[in-house]
Design a protein around this motif. Structure first.
Motif, PDB file in Angstrom:
ATOM      1  N   ASP A 176      15.068  56.372  -1.323  1.00  0.00           N
ATOM      2  CA  ASP A 176      13.734  56.898  -1.012  1.00  0.00           C
ATOM      3  C   ASP A 176      12.811  55.790  -0.507  1.00  0.00           C
ATOM      4  OD1 ASP A 176      14.526  59.422  -1.756  1.00  0.00           O
ATOM      5  OD2 ASP A 176      13.695  59.299  -3.778  1.00  0.00           O
ATOM      6  N   ALA A 177      12.892  54.619  -1.145  1.00  0.00           N
ATOM      7  CA  ALA A 177      12.066  53.489  -0.708  1.00  0.00           C
ATOM      8  C   ALA A 177      12.459  53.048   0.701  1.00  0.00           C
ATOM      9  CB  ALA A 177      12.201  52.332  -1.691  1.00  0.00           C
ATOM     10  N   ALA A 178      13.753  53.072   1.006  1.00  0.00           N
ATOM     11  CA  ALA A 178      14.211  52.697   2.342  1.00  0.00           C
ATOM     12  C   ALA A 178      13.690  53.677   3.389  1.00  0.00           C
ATOM     13  CB  ALA A 178      15.734  52.635   2.363  1.00  0.00           C
ATOM     14  N   LEU A 179      13.669  54.969   3.040  1.00  0.00           N
ATOM     15  CA  LEU A 179      13.114  55.971   3.962  1.00  0.00           C
ATOM     16  C   LEU A 179      11.653  55.684   4.281  1.00  0.00           C
ATOM     17  CD1 LEU A 179      14.639  59.341   2.668  1.00  0.00           C
ATOM     18  CD2 LEU A 179      14.950  58.344   4.938  1.00  0.00           C
ATOM     19  N   GLN A 180      10.948  55.141   3.289  1.00  0.00           N
ATOM     20  CA  GLN A 180       9.533  54.812   3.482  1.00  0.00           C
ATOM     21  C   GLN A 180       9.328  53.404   4.050  1.00  0.00           C
ATOM     22  OE1 GLN A 180       7.594  55.504  -0.337  1.00  0.00           O
ATOM     23  NE2 GLN A 180       8.856  57.330  -0.670  1.00  0.00           N
ATOM     24  N   ARG A 181      10.457  52.784   4.399  1.00  0.00           N
ATOM     25  CA  ARG A 181      10.443  51.418   4.945  1.00  0.00           C
ATOM     26  C   ARG A 181       9.777  50.434   3.980  1.00  0.00           C
ATOM     27  NH1 ARG A 181      10.425  54.769   9.437  1.00  0.00           N
ATOM     28  NH2 ARG A 181      11.973  54.179  11.024  1.00  0.00           N
ATOM     29  N   ARG A 182      10.096  50.594   2.686  1.00  0.00           N
ATOM     30  CA  ARG A 182       9.562  49.706   1.650  1.00  0.00           C
ATOM     31  C   ARG A 182      10.678  48.778   1.180  1.00  0.00           C
ATOM     32  NH1 ARG A 182       5.138  51.052  -1.268  1.00  0.00           N
ATOM     33  NH2 ARG A 182       5.488  48.946  -2.064  1.00  0.00           N
ATOM     34  N   GLU A 183      11.006  47.800   2.003  1.00  0.00           N
ATOM     35  CA  GLU A 183      12.084  46.881   1.658  1.00  0.00           C
ATOM     36  C   GLU A 183      11.785  46.123   0.376  1.00  0.00           C
ATOM     37  OE1 GLU A 183      14.790  43.255   3.588  1.00  0.00           O
ATOM     38  OE2 GLU A 183      13.161  44.171   4.745  1.00  0.00           O
ATOM     39  N   ASP A 184      10.523  45.766   0.173  1.00  0.00           N
ATOM     40  CA  ASP A 184      10.157  45.042  -1.043  1.00  0.00           C
ATOM     41  C   ASP A 184      10.472  45.878  -2.280  1.00  0.00           C
ATOM     42  OD1 ASP A 184       8.217  46.928  -0.294  1.00  0.00           O
ATOM     43  OD2 ASP A 184       6.611  45.847  -1.309  1.00  0.00           O
ATOM     44  N   GLN A 185      10.266  47.192  -2.180  1.00  0.00           N
ATOM     45  CA  GLN A 185      10.481  48.068  -3.321  1.00  0.00           C
ATOM     46  C   GLN A 185      11.964  48.221  -3.634  1.00  0.00           C
ATOM     47  OE1 GLN A 185       8.235  51.705  -3.081  1.00  0.00           O
ATOM     48  NE2 GLN A 185       9.352  52.677  -4.757  1.00  0.00           N
ATOM     49  N   PHE A 218      23.320  49.749   2.785  1.00  0.00           N
ATOM     50  CA  PHE A 218      22.964  51.149   2.996  1.00  0.00           C
ATOM     51  C   PHE A 218      21.457  51.300   3.179  1.00  0.00           C
ATOM     52  CE2 PHE A 218      27.022  52.630   0.806  1.00  0.00           C
ATOM     53  CZ  PHE A 218      27.539  53.225   1.947  1.00  0.00           C
ATOM     54  N   CYS A 219      20.697  50.670   2.301  1.00  0.00           N
ATOM     55  CA  CYS A 219      19.236  50.795   2.359  1.00  0.00           C
ATOM     56  C   CYS A 219      18.671  50.203   3.649  1.00  0.00           C
ATOM     57  CB  CYS A 219      18.597  50.126   1.138  1.00  0.00           C
ATOM     58  SG  CYS A 219      18.882  51.011  -0.407  1.00  0.00           S
ATOM     59  N   ASP A 220      19.231  49.071   4.077  1.00  0.00           N
ATOM     60  CA  ASP A 220      18.783  48.476   5.338  1.00  0.00           C
ATOM     61  C   ASP A 220      19.024  49.430   6.505  1.00  0.00           C
ATOM     62  OD1 ASP A 220      18.016  46.184   4.002  1.00  0.00           O
ATOM     63  OD2 ASP A 220      19.835  45.057   4.506  1.00  0.00           O
ATOM     64  N   SER A 221      20.168  50.099   6.483  1.00  0.00           N
ATOM     65  CA  SER A 221      20.483  51.058   7.546  1.00  0.00           C
ATOM     66  C   SER A 221      19.535  52.253   7.521  1.00  0.00           C
ATOM     67  CB  SER A 221      21.930  51.540   7.406  1.00  0.00           C
ATOM     68  OG  SER A 221      22.837  50.472   7.552  1.00  0.00           O
ATOM     69  N   ILE A 222      19.248  52.747   6.316  1.00  0.00           N
ATOM     70  CA  ILE A 222      18.320  53.876   6.189  1.00  0.00           C
ATOM     71  C   ILE A 222      16.949  53.494   6.717  1.00  0.00           C
ATOM     72  CG2 ILE A 222      17.107  55.341   4.514  1.00  0.00           C
ATOM     73  CD1 ILE A 222      19.656  55.121   2.745  1.00  0.00           C
ATOM     74  N   GLN A 223      16.532  52.286   6.415  1.00  0.00           N
ATOM     75  CA  GLN A 223      15.217  51.828   6.870  1.00  0.00           C
ATOM     76  C   GLN A 223      15.148  51.791   8.391  1.00  0.00           C
ATOM     77  OE1 GLN A 223      12.247  48.489   5.290  1.00  0.00           O
ATOM     78  NE2 GLN A 223      14.117  47.601   6.085  1.00  0.00           N
ATOM     79  N   VAL A 224      16.213  51.354   9.020  1.00  0.00           N
ATOM     80  CA  VAL A 224      16.239  51.273  10.482  1.00  0.00           C
ATOM     81  C   VAL A 224      16.301  52.658  11.110  1.00  0.00           C
ATOM     82  CG1 VAL A 224      17.589  50.500  12.471  1.00  0.00           C
ATOM     83  CG2 VAL A 224      17.263  48.961  10.515  1.00  0.00           C
ATOM     84  N   MET A 225      17.178  53.508  10.575  1.00  0.00           N
ATOM     85  CA  MET A 225      17.387  54.833  11.146  1.00  0.00           C
ATOM     86  C   MET A 225      16.272  55.810  10.794  1.00  0.00           C
ATOM     87  SD  MET A 225      20.159  54.530  12.877  1.00  0.00           S
ATOM     88  CE  MET A 225      20.560  56.245  13.208  1.00  0.00           C
ATOM     89  N   GLY A 226      15.629  55.589   9.665  1.00  0.00           N
ATOM     90  CA  GLY A 226      14.574  56.504   9.233  1.00  0.00           C
ATOM     91  C   GLY A 226      15.091  57.805   8.669  1.00  0.00           C
TER      92      GLY A 226
END
Length: 481
Positions: free
Chosen positions: A67-76, A118-126
């Motif tokens: 969920d944090a990755a979807l919101q582009r919250r890498e710090d979280q 996985f989270c990095d990919s989600i952040q990029v893809m949205g």
């Protein structure tokens, strides 16, 4: 355990399958207690197989990362990953033999590196797919199986972690996959018996599985119970123990009814109804695999193993007509479709529920008037808008010509279900239930009783639900029995 002597041929190859939930795995102290149970039982059974959940809260943390990755919250999500590393490292240092700790920590780092990727990919893809969520949410069991297996080795047992993606085969309905029993049993019988013959206690990851192509899937939240029952069926287990943090299955949710009691024995059908209608002790599909082979199940407390708990078999301990428990499911919406034009028109019900099915919504209860002028049904609240739109589309012709007066929705309702063996053939059961809620002036919105003889359900508002459950428990379950 291999080669243990038994009293007679009928007792040969007795296999106990033990499942530990998240709270039983939640801390080093809890895992040590679980390991003691396995050590004790390994002396009494020819073979023991263990199925484990992730440590309590870990699956939620993994989902929070996505969920944090979807919101582009890498710090979280980076913070959550660090917290997961710390928690699992602490467990390793407390539980594992010294010589295994470095390799185990490296394995945890590898799993968490996968999570980070996985989270990095989600952040990029949205976006994140259901398949991607399964790949993420299965990591908790994978990490914990290795830790608990090491804990058993520290306790003096031979043990080996086994990833259920090598055992349980499912379809590709990611997040809620359906097991393919024949394929699953073929894999289980090929992998686990050789380990057991070598005196090894397998520690199998619950909740997770894989398609025939090896793509990871999950069996839905709480699916570790289901995993255990599937393995029990394939291995012809003598008994299944479901270890949790309560003394057994209760007559009501103790957080709502403080004087709820442990039920000593239940029939399979009673437990199935309880699980389906909101009892949190077992996954709703848990009973299904063990019924055909009549495998008993014991629901017990990891932290109070001397308590007999609840035994689930073909037979109930209650007298016929007696009521066993009261349960509740919240966060539901009640749909009512009515109109004089529905009378005698074929296909209205089929098209209604076809429209619901296209949205993948589960219908938890149905009530239809004998005049055919109204149909009421209940679905989870998070599906309310999708179901409403689908009904308006599929029934647009009937709505336009006023065969249907409209689609009424009452949000935030609760299904309360009273369960007991032989209810249908016992006079006065319904009267006792409705008298209990009427005394408190609680309005019953809808009623349904199945043909199974095991349950009667009523719908009330969420504001009335707690009091209704308490009154039914006091007047019908305790005083009425």
């Amino acid at each position: 355990m291999a080669g243990k002597k038994v009293q007679n041929a009928q007792e040969a190859n007795r296999l106990l399958l033990v499942k530990f939930g998240g709270t039983s795995m939640g801390s080093p102290t809890a895992q040590q207690q679980a390991a003691k149970i396995i050590s004790d039982q390994a002396q009494l059974w020819d073979n023991v197989v263990v199925v484990i959940s992730a440590m309590s809260g870990v699956t939620n943390s993994l989902i929070a990362c996505a969920d944090a990755a979807l919101q582009r919250r890498e710090d979280q999500y980076s913070t959550i990953i660090t917290e997961l590393q710390t928690r699992h490292f602490e467990a390793i240092h407390a539980l594992a033999p010294q010589e295994m700790q470095a390799d185990l920590c490296a394995e945890i780092d590898s799993q968490l590196a996968t999570l980070k990727a996985f989270c990095d990919s989600i952040q990029v893809m949205g976006e994140v797919t259901a398949r991607g969520m399964d790949a993420i949410s299965c990591l908790g069991e994978r990490m914990n199986a290795r830790i608990f297996s090491a804990c058993l080795q520290q306790a003096g047992l031979h043990s080996q972690p086994v990833d259920a993606t090598e055992l349980i085969v499912t379809d590709d309905n990611f997040q809620n996959a359906r097991p393919l029993l024949d394929e699953t049993c073929q894999k289980v019988k090929g992998l686990l018996p050789p380990l057991l013959e070598d005196g090894i206690v397998p520690v199998v990851t619950g909740f997770i599985a894989a398609t025939a192509q090896g793509i990871p899937t999950t069996l839905g939240r709480g699916g570790s119970d289901y995993s255990a029952s599937l393995l029990a069926e394939c291995l012809d287990a003598s008994e299944v123990w479901n270890c949790t943090d309560v003394d057994g299955v209760m007559t009501a949710d103790p957080s709502i009814v403080p004087d709820a009691r442990v039920i000593p024995q239940l029939a399979y059908d009673e437990m199935s109804e309880m699980a389906y209608f909101g009892a949190k002790v077992l996954h709703p599909k848990t009973i299904q695999p063990i019924v055909a082979k009549n495998i008993p199940m014991r629901v017990m407390n990891t932290f109070n193993p001397e308590h007999p708990g609840t035994r689930i078999t073909q037979h109930s301990s209650a007298l016929r007509g007696k009521l066993t428990c009261v349960t509740g499911i919240k966060n539901l919406s009640l749909f009512t479709i009515e109109g004089r034009g529905m009378l005698g028109v074929p296909g209205i019900a089929a098209r209604t529920f076809g429209a619901v099915a296209t949205q993948g919504a589960s219908v938890l209860m149905i009530s239809q008037s004998s005049s055919e002028q109204s149909i009421a049904f209940v679905v989870p609240s998070d599906m309310e808008r999708k179901v409403q739109a689908s009904l308006q589309h599929d029934l647009s012709v009937e709505l336009e010509r006023a065969d249907i007066n409209g689609i009424q929705i009452q949000s935030d309702v609760v299904i309360i279900t009273v369960i007991g063996s032989g209810m249908r053939k016992t006079p006065g059961i319904s009267a006792r239930v409705f008298n209990a809620v009427a005394k408190e002036k609680i309005n019953v919105i809808a009623i349904a009783q199945g043909s199974s003889e095991y349950s009667i359900s009523l719908v009330v508002t969420s504001q009335d639900a707690k009091l209704a459950i308490q009154e039914i428990h006091r007047e019908v379950i305790i005083n009425g029995n």
